[in-house]
Design an enzyme around this catalytic site. Structure first.
Site, mmCIF file in Angstrom:
data_model
loop_
_atom_site.group_PDB
_atom_site.id
_atom_site.type_symbol
_atom_site.label_atom_id
_atom_site.label_comp_id
_atom_site.label_asym_id
_atom_site.label_seq_id
_atom_site.Cartn_x
_atom_site.Cartn_y
_atom_site.Cartn_z
ATOM 1 C CB VAL A 1 -35.335 74.088 33.416
ATOM 2 C CG1 VAL A 1 -36.448 75.060 33.063
ATOM 3 C CG2 VAL A 1 -34.030 74.827 33.749
ATOM 4 C CE1 TYR B 1 -23.806 82.434 34.189
ATOM 5 C CE2 TYR B 1 -21.815 83.562 33.487
ATOM 6 C CZ TYR B 1 -23.175 83.384 33.402
ATOM 7 O OH TYR B 1 -23.917 84.159 32.526
#
Ligand code: NAD
Ligand code: UDP
Length: 328
Positions: free
Chosen positions: A58, A146
């Site tokens: 993606v 993250y």
């Protein structure tokens, strides 16, 4: 029939979301590049009417024909061990991937729900964590790849909401567990259960006084489903507030598995949050949601799942696809 795109569909949460949306009568388009996921998690759905799988990263432009009602963006490495090994891919999927999916949502006039995390609170100075707490994150620490990707993800989602009038939802997921977690993903539950099954000592990091609050997957999926269909645009915590220290948790797992192994102590990873517990007042109020499965029950189901896996799964040290993706 409503159509939903689920990214990260071959992963732990994504695959359970696919099951739920198929059960609710949706047409599900599942998307994944298998960087941390596994085909086995969605194998049972292949061939089902109203389920299609698209292999795609993606972070590259996403082209989908036809209409789309909802998008759930769950693609992202989620375990500290995974995102330490693939930091650039983690940043890319949170930033570029989210941008592509917001663009797709805008083009299709679809509502989009973004998977955020309790990690955006970092090592929290407010306890339990409420949605209005801004967090305490080290941008340049190893977990920063993250945490900051997820914080950017929330920011760009709200920008699309405000600037383009896009219908957006943000779920802040707290530690969730259950069947289909990867035995070697390094998160504490598969780590301890894998060690018990291999007859190894359980590795507690630090002195084990840090806390977490574990939510069973069925409860998490119910909360996410309700949030998607609600009118609420701001972030919502979904998790189980039942907090435990990691040392007590290791002892619980020793009891549950009946292993003769003991606890051994290792260094605490850098910036490992010392306490974590969701305040779920908002979810209770606006979604009429609260967790139903207690830890004893959820852990039993999860242990039975790990026990049922083929022996070779027990001995894999990392995901088979890391080397292939690491050059990207
Ligand atoms: P997981 O690793 O099992 O699943 C993630 C999936 O995303 C994998 O199948 C992986 O192959 C896929 N993926 C990663 N990068 C991709 C890319 N560029 N293109 C396409 N697919 C890609 O992790 P999970 O626990 O299921 O987590 C799912 C989501 O929920 C993540 O966004 C994670 O940050 C979030 N989350 C999970 C937890 C938890 O406790 N499980 C907690 C907080 C947030
Ligand atoms: N942990 C541990 N031993 C392990 C794996 C993890 O003591 O083998 C600890 C880790 O340091 C953290 C907690 O368990 O304090 C939860 O870790 P996990 O990786 O599951 O998720 P986190 O909540 O840190 O993202």
């Amino acid at each position: 029939m409503k159509k939903v795109l689920i990214t990260g569909a071959a992963g732990f949460l994504g695959s359970h979301l696919c099951d739920r949306f198929i059960k609710e009568g949706y047409h599900v388009v599942a998307m994944d590049n298998f960087i941390t996921g596994d085909k086995k998690n969605i194998e049972h759905l292949v061939g089902t009417k109203n389920f299609e799988f698209v292999a795609h990263d993606v972070t590259n432009f996403i082209e989908l024909r036809g209409s789309l009602d909802y998008i759930l963006h769950f693609a992202s490495p989620a375990s500290p061990i995974d995102y330490l090994k693939i930091p650039i891919q983690t940043l890319k999927v949170g930033a570029l991937g989210t941008h592509n999916l917001l663009g797709l949502a805008k083009a299709k006039n679809a509502r989009i729900l973004i998977a955020s995390t309790s990690e955006i609170y970092g090592d929290p100075l407010v306890h339990p964590q409420t949605e209005d707490y801004y967090g305490n994150v080290n941008t340049i620490g190893p977990r920063g790849v993250y945490d900051e990707a997820k914080r950017f993800q929330e920011a760009i989602t709200m920008a699309y909401n405000r600037f383009h009038g896009l219908e957006t939802r943000i779920v802040r997921i707290f530690n969730t567990y259950g069947p289909r977690m990867r035995l070697n993903d390094g998160r504490v539950i598969p780590a301890f259960m894998g060690q018990a099954l291999r007859g190894e000592d359980l590795t507690v990091f630090g002195d084990g006084s840090q806390t977490r609050s574990f939510c069973y997957v069925d409860d998490q999926i119910e909360g996410i489903y309700r949030l998607l269909l609600s009118d609420y645009e701001y972030p919502v915590n979904i998790g189980n507030p039942h907090e435990i220290t990691i040392k007590d948790f290791a002892e619980e797992i020793i009891k549950l598995t009946g292993t003769n192994q003991k606890i051994v102590y290792k260094d605490l990873p850098v910036n490992d949050p010392l306490q974590r517990q969701p305040d779920i007042s908002l979810a209770k109020k606006i979604l009429n949601w609260e967790p139903k499965v207690d830890r004893a029950e959820g852990m039993k189901i999860t242990y039975n799942y790990f026990k049922s896996l083929p022996q070779e799964e027990l001995h894999k040290s990392e995901h088979k696809n890391f080397k292939e993706h690491i050059k990207e």
